[in-house]
Design an enzyme around this catalytic site. Structure first.
Site, PDB file in Angstrom:
ATOM      1  N   LYS A  71     144.524 -67.654  40.566  1.00 16.95           N
ATOM      2  CA  LYS A  71     145.821 -67.352  39.978  1.00 16.95           C
ATOM      3  C   LYS A  71     146.131 -65.869  40.160  1.00 16.95           C
ATOM      4  CE  LYS A  71     148.162 -67.977  35.483  1.00 16.95           C
ATOM      5  NZ  LYS A  71     147.910 -68.318  34.057  1.00 16.95           N
ATOM      6  N   SER A 122     150.942 -71.783  32.535  1.00 18.78           N
ATOM      7  CA  SER A 122     151.358 -70.853  33.567  1.00 18.78           C
ATOM      8  C   SER A 122     150.506 -70.908  34.827  1.00 18.78           C
ATOM      9  CB  SER A 122     151.354 -69.426  33.010  1.00 18.78           C
ATOM     10  OG  SER A 122     150.049 -69.025  32.647  1.00 18.78           O
ATOM     11  N   SER A 133     147.560 -72.543  29.300  1.00 17.56           N
ATOM     12  CA  SER A 133     147.984 -72.375  30.679  1.00 17.56           C
ATOM     13  C   SER A 133     147.001 -72.865  31.721  1.00 17.56           C
ATOM     14  CB  SER A 133     148.307 -70.898  30.950  1.00 17.56           C
ATOM     15  OG  SER A 133     149.464 -70.523  30.254  1.00 17.56           O
TER      16      SER A 133
END
Length: 499
Positions: free
Chosen positions: A88, A163, A187
């Site tokens: 990420k 996210s 997330s």
């Protein structure tokens, strides 16, 4: 040497890949190239999943170095030798652009790795690329200012969850073996639920957050996203540990885990267990989206019973009051993001300046809400009351586990199905009103795992969340692995078939 074409890439596990390396059927260079081909075919073309924001230009060179070391020694360099990982873009990566999901920070090239990335490299992993997230991880949904919408591989019209949208879509579509996400309120687990993955939130502090942009600093944690519980455990083994750059990692010393998480996997781990399902965490059956999720999770509860566990209903009548009272995004996030940006050589030294210039995705309603919060959390007159409420929330949940003599509590990770992009663009949900149960573990600092529970309507993934006591991560893997082995709901999406 056998041809790498005899190796099946789709759904390959860490153990599969290492077996192929050791047998001579595959090299790291061949594997990386095949993943790069899939990224080109499905992320940059075809369905254009838009999971990656940057592919590591050095991935093949990194693979070549690992292959050379293997030829010289005949041994793997570490537990993640030659494993391509999607990271990420919230984590700093030396030599690979890092934007934290923000167009305002696009082009930032860190000079050092975040601790979690450094640990990955030390274990022999290959950073395949950086993946999408909403600006500074401020959404449950997969849209951001530099990259637009990330698609859900199970249904391209739907959101993959955020996210950690990028690693979720990438791992689900077999565009990486495993992924590193970050979880403040859900997330990791929310996109794992929406994308038919395993996602793990550890007790905060087991994994260093040094080099990751924060959202609520004492609630943040990096963690594994994988297609199997075994791969999630192997990945976690490589990234936990005390780090003097993150004082919260004293949690690792407190946990004092002995041995490997991967050693705790037990296909019979539900036999004799006692599992509570939290009735207030289920949505209203009058809502079709909730009813579809509830049906899948009720079937999962029956599967838990058949696997040998006792399943009992438990209740926390004021659950929603606790969730609202202990939410600290508006109180804390502005301060935490500003402090992080001020410590980095980036174009903007605060979220305030970014918002003033309009350099963020305007769909991110949480950013607008955060900007109404104080510059210093202590300036919020309710701050210390909210902190105290967190202790009360944790005691309430742990009290249920103690009173009912439970091994864990379970519930749907999210009360509704993955929303469509049209629904999100139409304003159906805001971040602060979205009915995700991932907040329960996040706001009580309890560890949890999301595992595939089945499919609504035969196609839409639904995740089951299991929560255990603080520092009891081995129990997560014992219970989660047993459920996975009893049900085997993971399957590859049709949007990214074998090449």
């Amino acid at each position: 040497m056998a041809s790498s074409k005899t190796f099946t890439l789709e759904e390959a596990t860490i153990a599969d890949i290492h077996a192929a390396y050791l047998s001579g059927a595959l090299t790291a260079g061949e594997l990386v190239q095949r993943y790069l081909d899939r990224i080109a075919a499905y992320d940059q073309a075809g369905p254009k999943l838009n999971a990656y924001v940057t592919v590591n230009a050095e991935a093949l060179a990194d693979a070549a170095r690992l292959d050379a070391a293997f030829r010289n020694t005949g041994a793997l360099v570490g537990p993640l030798h030659g494993i391509p990982v999607a990271v990420k873009d919230q984590a700093e990566t030396k030599g690979i652009p890092t934007s934290f999901g923000s167009i305002a920070i696009k082009g930032y090239l860190p000079e050092t790795d975040s601790t979690v990335v450094a640990k990955l490299r030390e274990a022999g992993a290959i950073i395949l690329g950086k993946t999408a997230l909403p600006d500074f991880a401020t959404s449950w949904f997969g849209h951001s200012s530099p990259s637009g919408n990330t698609l859900n591989p199970s249904d391209l019209a739907r959101d993959p969850g955020g996210s950690s949208a990028g690693p979720g879509a990438a791992v689900a579509a077999n565009l990486a073996v495993v992924g590193i996400g970050e979880d403040t309120g859900g997330s990791i687990r929310l996109p794992s639920s929406f994308c038919n993955l395993v996602g793990v939130r550890v007790t905060p502090g087991l994994i260093s957050r040094s080099g990751l942009s924060p959202l609520v600093v004492f609630q943040d944690t990096a963690g594994p996203m994988a297609r199997t519980v075994a791969d999630a455990a192997t990945l976690l083994d490589a990234i936990v540990g005390y780090d003097p750059k993150d004082p919260y990692t004293t949690a690792f010393a407190i946990a004092d885990h002995k041995g490997s998480y991967a050693d705790r996997l037990d296909a019979e781990g539900l036999k004799g267990a006692r599992i509570g399902y939290l009735k207030e965490a289920f949505g209203d059956d009058a809502n079709p989206d909730c009813a579809a999720v509830n049906g899948v999770v009720r079937d999962a509860l029956e599967a838990i019973r058949k696997a040998g566990a006792e399943v009992v209903e438990v209740s926390l009548p004021n659950l929603m009051d606790f969730i609202i009272e202990t939410s600290l995004y508006i109180t804390h996030s502005r301060h935490d993001i500003n402090a992080f940006l001020a410590s980095r050589p980036v174009p903007y030294d605060s979220l305030d300046a970014i918002v003033a210039d309009g350099k963020y995705d305007k769909r991110l309603d949480l950013i607008d809400a955060i900007m109404t919060g104080p510059l210093d959390p202590a300036d919020d007159p309710d701050y210390y009351r909210k902190l105290a409420a967190r202790d009360a929330f944790q005691r309430a949940v742990v009290g249920i586990i103690a009173a009912e003599k439970l091994d864990g509590i379970c519930f749907p990770s999210v009360q509704v199905l993955p929303p469509t992009h049209a629904e999100l663009d139409g304003g159906k949900w805001t971040v602060l009103t979205f009915p995700t149960n991932t907040l329960i573990a996040a706001q009580t600092w309890l560890p949890s795992i999301c595992v595939p529970a089945g499919f609504a309507g035969g196609t839409l993934p639904v995740g089951l969340e299991l929560v255990v006591l603080p520092y009891h991560e081995p129990a997560l893997f014992r219970l989660g692995y047993a459920f996975e082995q009893a049900t085997r709901h993971r399957r590859p999406p049709a949007s990214a078939p074998p090449l």
